[in-house]
Design a protein around this motif. Structure first.
Motif, PDB file in Angstrom:
ATOM      1  N   LEU A   1      -2.784  -5.256  -5.506  1.00 52.02           N
ATOM      2  CA  LEU A   1      -3.328  -3.939  -5.842  1.00 52.02           C
ATOM      3  C   LEU A   1      -3.311  -3.675  -7.344  1.00 52.02           C
ATOM      4  O   LEU A   1      -3.581  -2.556  -7.774  1.00 52.02           O
ATOM      5  CB  LEU A   1      -2.534  -2.846  -5.109  1.00 52.02           C
TER       6      LEU A   1
ATOM      7  N   ALA B   1      -4.610   0.966   0.903  1.00 46.26           N
ATOM      8  CA  ALA B   1      -4.078   1.779  -0.191  1.00 46.26           C
ATOM      9  C   ALA B   1      -5.003   2.932  -0.560  1.00 46.26           C
ATOM     10  O   ALA B   1      -4.542   4.045  -0.833  1.00 46.26           O
ATOM     11  CB  ALA B   1      -3.837   0.902  -1.419  1.00 46.26           C
ATOM     12  N   HIS B   2      -6.315   2.676  -0.549  1.00 50.38           N
ATOM     13  CA  HIS B   2      -7.271   3.658  -1.057  1.00 50.38           C
ATOM     14  C   HIS B   2      -7.953   4.477   0.032  1.00 50.38           C
ATOM     15  O   HIS B   2      -8.516   5.537  -0.249  1.00 50.38           O
ATOM     16  CB  HIS B   2      -8.335   2.955  -1.908  1.00 50.38           C
TER      17      HIS B   2
ATOM     18  N   PHE C   1       2.203   1.659  -3.506  1.00 52.94           N
ATOM     19  CA  PHE C   1       1.092   2.068  -4.377  1.00 52.94           C
ATOM     20  C   PHE C   1       0.848   3.576  -4.264  1.00 52.94           C
ATOM     21  O   PHE C   1       0.694   4.275  -5.270  1.00 52.94           O
ATOM     22  CB  PHE C   1      -0.160   1.282  -3.985  1.00 52.94           C
ATOM     23  N   ARG C   2       0.819   4.086  -3.028  1.00 51.02           N
ATOM     24  CA  ARG C   2       0.574   5.514  -2.841  1.00 51.02           C
ATOM     25  C   ARG C   2       1.770   6.352  -3.287  1.00 51.02           C
ATOM     26  O   ARG C   2       1.604   7.466  -3.801  1.00 51.02           O
ATOM     27  CB  ARG C   2       0.229   5.809  -1.379  1.00 51.02           C
TER      28      ARG C   2
ATOM     29  N   ASP D   1       0.818  -1.211   0.000  1.00 54.22           N
ATOM     30  CA  ASP D   1       0.000   0.000   0.000  1.00 54.22           C
ATOM     31  C   ASP D   1       0.849   1.258   0.000  1.00 54.22           C
ATOM     32  O   ASP D   1       0.514   2.249  -0.648  1.00 54.22           O
ATOM     33  CB  ASP D   1      -0.954   0.004   1.196  1.00 54.22           C
TER      34      ASP D   1
END
Length: 257
Positions: free
Chosen positions: A127, A202-203, A8-9, A5
């Motif tokens: 992801l 992540a979101h 991903f960010r 995560d």
């Protein structure tokens, strides 16, 4: 160690600052690539796969891995860096921003066609747009006697989980981390939980751990004191700290197999 995560960010931030723009500075502070000059290259996209991050220009792919202490930061031009310059291993800049990779564990410059060589061995990206739970299950069940706490950490099974989320996933599924993969009653549900947990982290950050690093604090379900134990591969050369190898669980909610 930063998990999927986080990477991903980081890719999202770098994509916002770099994608579609021409580089006006590139500074590789890694001996092997010290002479690489990407000035004039157009950054086409930034992507992540598990814990790996790729900055793709029209000529090459810059592959980085954060390892234990790495971090990517994006600064407006002229803005003061928030980490010591001596820890910067890679700087990529355009007319608007500077993207700085501090304490990166790995930096590589690859031909675009060779990018796959660093991720071919990995399992499906939790992801990624092509997440494949069936393939993750196939890889996990290939070693039915392996403890689930070790199997989840193995990036060859499914990519993106680190020590935090392996503890959280096992807790949510009420599975003790030493349970062999072949003895988990609903392994597909555990794989789905992994996808859900990492996606939420992540979101919809931040993720607030329920058991990770909460030794002797009350279980959020039953109030029993959270326990921990080392759970890593038997590798005498492993210098990762016990905290990083340790896994956290509720002795009552997650009984030993």
């Amino acid at each position: 160690m930063p998990e999927g995560d986080t990477v991903f960010r980081a890719a999202e931030r770098l994509r916002t600052g770099l994608a579609g723009k021409t580089l006006t500075r590139s500074d590789f502070r890694v001996p092997r690539y010290a002479t690489v000059d990407l000035v004039g290259d157009l950054v086409e996209e930034v992507a992540s796969y598990g814990k790996h991050l790729f900055i793709r220009t029209d000529r090459v792919s810059v592959h980085t891995h954060l390892k234990m202490e790495g971090v990517w930061r994006v600064f407006h031009r002229g803005q003061r860096w928030t980490k010591p310059p001596v820890t910067a291993r890679l700087v990529l800049a355009n007319d608007e921003v500077e993207a700085v990779g501090f304490s990166l564990g790995k930096v590589q410059v690859l031909a675009r066609a060779d990018e796959h060589t660093v991720i071919d061995h990995l399992g499906p990206d939790l992801l990624g747009p092509n997440w494949d739970p069936a393939e993750a299950l196939r890889r996990l069940t290939a070693h039915p006697r392996r403890a689930v706490g070790l199997a989840l950490l193995d990036q060859r099974n499914l990519a993106g989980i680190g020590n935090i989320y392996r503890s959280e996933i096992c807790f949510l599924r009420r599975v003790h981390p030493t349970t062999p993969i072949g003895e988990i009653p609903d392994l597909p549900a555990l794989v789905d939980e992994a996808h859900r947990v990492l996606g939420k982290a992540a979101h919809q950050p931040p993720w607030r751990p329920m058991v990770y690093a909460r030794t002797r604090r009350p279980c959020p379900r039953c109030g029993t004191a959270i326990a921990s134990q080392p759970l890593g591969e038997d590798d005498p050369g492993d210098r990762v700290s016990q905290r990083e190898r340790g896994i956290y669980f509720c002795p009552r909610c997650q009984p030993r197999p």
